[in-house]
Scaffold this motif. Structure first.
Motif, PDB file in Angstrom:
ATOM      1  N   ASN A 131      27.684  38.218  28.681  1.00 54.76           N
ATOM      2  CA  ASN A 131      29.219  38.432  29.427  1.00 54.76           C
ATOM      3  C   ASN A 131      29.325  36.822  30.875  1.00 54.76           C
ATOM      4  OD1 ASN A 131      32.200  37.496  29.438  1.00 54.76           O
ATOM      5  ND2 ASN A 131      32.644  40.269  29.780  1.00 54.76           N
ATOM      6  N   VAL A 132      29.900  36.241  30.822  1.00 49.28           N
ATOM      7  CA  VAL A 132      29.517  35.339  31.845  1.00 49.28           C
ATOM      8  C   VAL A 132      31.342  35.646  32.221  1.00 49.28           C
ATOM      9  CG1 VAL A 132      29.868  32.971  32.822  1.00 49.28           C
ATOM     10  CG2 VAL A 132      27.802  32.804  30.804  1.00 49.28           C
ATOM     11  N   ILE A 133      31.019  35.897  33.658  1.00 52.05           N
ATOM     12  CA  ILE A 133      32.527  36.081  34.483  1.00 52.05           C
ATOM     13  C   ILE A 133      32.991  35.374  35.422  1.00 52.05           C
ATOM     14  CG2 ILE A 133      33.905  37.774  35.515  1.00 52.05           C
ATOM     15  CD1 ILE A 133      31.655  40.007  34.240  1.00 52.05           C
ATOM     16  N   ILE A 134      34.198  34.750  35.326  1.00 55.30           N
ATOM     17  CA  ILE A 134      34.371  33.674  36.653  1.00 55.30           C
ATOM     18  C   ILE A 134      35.840  34.465  37.238  1.00 55.30           C
ATOM     19  CG2 ILE A 134      35.443  31.736  36.408  1.00 55.30           C
ATOM     20  CD1 ILE A 134      34.435  30.824  34.374  1.00 55.30           C
ATOM     21  N   VAL A 135      35.495  33.619  38.352  1.00 58.23           N
ATOM     22  CA  VAL A 135      36.842  35.003  39.140  1.00 58.23           C
ATOM     23  C   VAL A 135      37.266  33.895  40.224  1.00 58.23           C
ATOM     24  CG1 VAL A 135      37.163  36.944  40.925  1.00 58.23           C
ATOM     25  CG2 VAL A 135      35.179  37.135  39.111  1.00 58.23           C
ATOM     26  N   PRO A 136      38.338  33.362  39.946  1.00 54.56           N
ATOM     27  CA  PRO A 136      39.267  32.466  41.167  1.00 54.56           C
ATOM     28  C   PRO A 136      39.172  32.791  42.417  1.00 54.56           C
ATOM     29  CG  PRO A 136      40.514  32.195  39.013  1.00 54.56           C
ATOM     30  CD  PRO A 136      39.354  32.986  38.880  1.00 54.56           C
ATOM     31  N   VAL A 137      38.406  32.533  43.173  1.00 50.31           N
ATOM     32  CA  VAL A 137      38.927  33.136  44.558  1.00 50.31           C
ATOM     33  C   VAL A 137      40.242  32.221  45.496  1.00 50.31           C
ATOM     34  CG1 VAL A 137      37.519  34.266  44.301  1.00 50.31           C
ATOM     35  CG2 VAL A 137      37.184  32.039  45.234  1.00 50.31           C
ATOM     36  N   ALA A 138      41.088  32.135  46.407  1.00 50.83           N
ATOM     37  CA  ALA A 138      41.478  31.936  47.461  1.00 50.83           C
ATOM     38  C   ALA A 138      41.272  32.233  48.493  1.00 50.83           C
ATOM     39  CB  ALA A 138      43.465  31.834  46.834  1.00 50.83           C
ATOM     40  N   GLY A 139      40.429  33.106  48.518  1.00 44.77           N
ATOM     41  CA  GLY A 139      40.392  33.244  50.183  1.00 44.77           C
ATOM     42  C   GLY A 139      38.597  34.727  50.341  1.00 44.77           C
ATOM     43  N   ILE A 140      39.160  34.932  51.652  1.00 44.41           N
ATOM     44  CA  ILE A 140      38.158  35.747  51.914  1.00 44.41           C
ATOM     45  C   ILE A 140      38.837  37.123  51.690  1.00 44.41           C
ATOM     46  CG2 ILE A 140      36.459  37.272  52.757  1.00 44.41           C
ATOM     47  CD1 ILE A 140      34.984  34.665  53.348  1.00 44.41           C
ATOM     48  N   THR A 141      39.152  37.796  51.031  1.00 47.02           N
ATOM     49  CA  THR A 141      40.362  39.280  51.142  1.00 47.02           C
ATOM     50  C   THR A 141      40.049  40.662  50.635  1.00 47.02           C
ATOM     51  OG1 THR A 141      41.621  38.367  48.844  1.00 47.02           O
ATOM     52  CG2 THR A 141      42.000  37.435  52.053  1.00 47.02           C
ATOM     53  N   HIS A 142      41.089  41.147  50.816  1.00 41.50           N
ATOM     54  CA  HIS A 142      40.321  42.778  50.305  1.00 41.50           C
ATOM     55  C   HIS A 142      40.963  42.213  48.400  1.00 41.50           C
ATOM     56  CE1 HIS A 142      39.778  45.369  53.269  1.00 41.50           C
ATOM     57  NE2 HIS A 142      40.733  45.154  54.131  1.00 41.50           N
ATOM     58  N   VAL A 143      41.820  41.762  47.766  1.00 43.05           N
ATOM     59  CA  VAL A 143      42.541  41.142  47.542  1.00 43.05           C
ATOM     60  C   VAL A 143      41.138  40.682  46.127  1.00 43.05           C
ATOM     61  CG1 VAL A 143      44.277  40.271  45.421  1.00 43.05           C
ATOM     62  CG2 VAL A 143      44.677  40.847  47.712  1.00 43.05           C
ATOM     63  N   VAL A 144      40.232  39.812  46.369  1.00 46.34           N
ATOM     64  CA  VAL A 144      39.576  39.277  46.167  1.00 46.34           C
ATOM     65  C   VAL A 144      37.572  40.520  46.048  1.00 46.34           C
ATOM     66  CG1 VAL A 144      37.258  37.164  46.142  1.00 46.34           C
ATOM     67  CG2 VAL A 144      39.729  36.838  46.841  1.00 46.34           C
TER      68      VAL A 144
END
Length: 612
Positions: free
Chosen positions: A478-491
């Motif tokens: 499995n290749v997992i891609i995580v779109p991130v918008a910043g450095i936050t608790h959500v990410v």
């Protein structure tokens, strides 16, 4: 909090959920079924005789005596329809009415014509009934005329809510107005006939039967007959709703149908006779029943009692549509011609999706036609007589094909019914084409939609079936891609989830709009998550979606060569209050929507719930 309040409001309006094993308690006895399923047919007494006079008055008031022989013709058609639908009840005890009869005996296309006509007709039933009931109210209180549409919509909402509460509960409440209406009209007819016999009504008010009238023609009489036949709308409802009856359902449905036919014949005959004898002429803002009641009693308690009960039954006649539409929709949905959601029972064991759709469509019709009953009735009536004709014809084919014991009298009954129904249908098209032409447009469109839905369901079934679909390819990793918008608790929350699936194949993707922004984020990332690979996709045109989709497609192509699966993990924070969502960018929702159409990409949303 908002969800809890909405749930509490739903419980207040609709009631507590019922268990599936309580379905038997939602069946109707004959008394309640007569009120619920006959209200449409009985209520048409309030406008059916008026439709005859509207045609005859175009010649002169002297032609009103023709309403008597026309009424006799309507009664002949009523008798044929009642006897025919009684046969349909026993031949098709599971309901479905004209749709099932036409489908099984004439073919699927004819069945869909009948089914499509009836679906639209039940929507018109609600719109016409409520509009006519509103007319009765505004006849008694002329100051309410400007609010006709608003009043009609409020009544539709009330009846929809009542039906969502369940069949028996709505029947218990709605039975009283129906029987009060029947009582009120019998009192009106009885007192009227008494006044006539005792000489309290001048015989000069009307033209004697048989008086020659210049300009009368067979075409005009057939037009008046077709218009008067609008009083027979709703006769088929009982045969559609057999599953709503208590056992033995066919026997109870048959007895209810005969009782309805008897009441309808008596009331229709009485109103036509009194309108003729009183010399009542149709008026724009005062109904014929209102004029008869005023001449019989004056503007006293009995007048308002009759107008009140007439308004109530006209409005509650819409309930016939709410009883029959969902059951017809179930039959069509089981055959895969309309969405399967129509087969789902709601909290109160009724087919709530059908009830809600019916209410919404009826309100739209009322708005489009501005609540004007006379513009809706021709379209309404022709939508009934098409299924009448097809169901009668279908029964003819059934008797000829099967030849059961005693089939010849049944064949004769159906043949008479089919012939008269066909004549009425043709007359509607010839005499009211300007008002009924939409039937020629919407019926082919509806049937086309039916077949498109059927084609979709067949294609889905074929692709999902294990014996025919492509075998699933083995997944090596499995290749997992995580779109991130910043450095936050959500990410951080989403990265932790992604690492739990495969810590060595996680790729974080960031889309900057400026080069300096790109460099700064990469530096911060190396300090925060050095073990997670970061890919930055510089976007000079400030688009997040397109660069991300292009990257996902590239990774997917390479991963498929090694039988690897690509999973996109989308971080998303959930505000404490629902309305807070409109204050935030919904890019995660857009990304998820776009990715769902990528055939070999799995999309996972990781929620992070805010507490303030």
């Amino acid at each position: 909090m908002v969800v809890k309040r909405l749930s509490a409001l739903k419980r207040f309006l609709i009631g507590r959920p019922l268990k599936s094993n309580e379905l038997g308690e939602q069946k109707l006895n004959k008394t309640k079924a007569l009120a619920i399923l006959s209200s449409d047919a009985l209520s048409s007494v309030a406008y059916g005789p008026e439709q005859i006079l509207i045609v005859l008055v175009t010649l002169s008031a002297a032609a009103f005596w023709y309403s008597i022989p026309i009424a006799v013709g309507v009664l002949v058609l009523l008798s044929a329809l009642i006897l025919s639908y009684r046969q349909i009840i026993f031949a098709y005890p599971h309901g479905g009415g004209a749709y099932v009869v036409s489908k099984e005996n004439l073919g699927m296309n004819y069945g869909l014509v009948a089914g499509g006509s009836l679906l639209v007709d039940y929507i018109l039933t609600v719109a016409v009934s409520v509009s006519a009931g509103t007319d009765a109210i505004t006849s008694a209180f002329p100051s309410l005329h400007p609010y006709t549409v608003v009043i009609a919509i409020v009544f539709v909402l009330l009846i929809t809510t009542l039906n969502l509460r369940g069949v028996t509960e709505s029947a218990s409440i709605l039975a009283y107005p129906v029987y009060l209406f029947v009582l009120a009209l019998f009192i009106l007819i009885g007192v009227g006939i008494y006044n006539i016999l005792t000489g309290h009504v001048s015989p000069e008010l009307h033209t004697p039967v048989g008086t020659p009238v210049a300009g009368i023609s067979l075409f005009l009489l057939l037009k008046a007959f077709a218009s008067g036949s609008s009083a027979l709308t709703g006769v088929e409802a009982i045969s559609n709703a057999i599953p709503n009856f208590k056992d033995p359902a066919p026997n109870n449905a048959s007895k209810t149908l005969m009782a309805m036919g008897t009441l309808l014949a008596l009331l229709f005959t009485g109103i036509v006779f009194m309108a003729y004898y009183y010399g009542v002429a149709p008026q724009a803002k005062v109904t014929v029943v209102s004029q008869i009641a005023e001449q019989t009693f004056g503007r006293n308690f009995m007048y308002y009692f009759i107008q009140g009960t007439t308004a109530l039954i006209l409005i509650l006649a819409a309930n016939t549509g709410y009883s029959a539409f969902p059951l017809l929709a179930v039959n069509l949905a089981k055959d895969k011609f309309i969405p399967r959601m129509f087969t789902v029972r709601g909290d109160r064991l009724g087919y709530s999706n059908g009830i809600i759709i019916l209410g919404v469509c009826s309100i739209l019709l009322i708005l489009v036609f501005k609540g004007q009953t006379e513009h809706l009735i021709p379209l309404y009536a022709v939508g009934v007589f098409i299924p009448f004709t097809l169901s009668q014809t279908g029964m003819i084919f059934k008797w000829v094909r099967e030849k059961p014991s005693g089939w010849m009298p049944k064949l004769i009954i159906n043949s008479i019914g089919a012939l008269i129904s066909l004549i009425v249908t043709i007359m509607f098209f010839l005499t009211k084409f300007a008002q009924v032409w939409p039937v020629l447009i919407f019926l082919p469109i509806i049937i086309y939609i039916f077949y498109r839905i059927k084609k979709h369901y067949l294609a889905v079934g074929d692709q999902l079936r294990l014996t025919t679909c492509e075998p699933a390819m083995p997944i090596e990793g499995n290749v997992i891609i995580v779109p991130v918008a910043g450095i936050t608790h959500v990410v951080e929350n989403s990265l932790n989830y992604a690492k739990s699936l495969n810590p060595h194949q996680v790729i974080a993707v960031y889309v900057p709009f400026e080069r300096q922004e790109e460099n700064d984020f990469e530096a911060k990332w190396m300090k925060w998550q050095p073990d997670v690979r970061l890919v930055t996709l510089y976007s000079p045109y400030r688009s997040i979606i397109q660069p991300l989709l292009k990257f996902v497609d590239t990774v997917q192509r390479k991963a498929s060569e090694s039988n690897y699966q690509v999973t996109v993990v989308i971080p998303q924070f959930i505000p404490k209050k629902g309305w807070h969502n409109i204050l935030h960018n919904q890019s995660g929702l857009v990304i998820r929507t776009k990715l769902l159409y990528r055939r070999k990409v799995i999309v996972t949303t990781v929620p992070y719930h805010l507490t303030k």
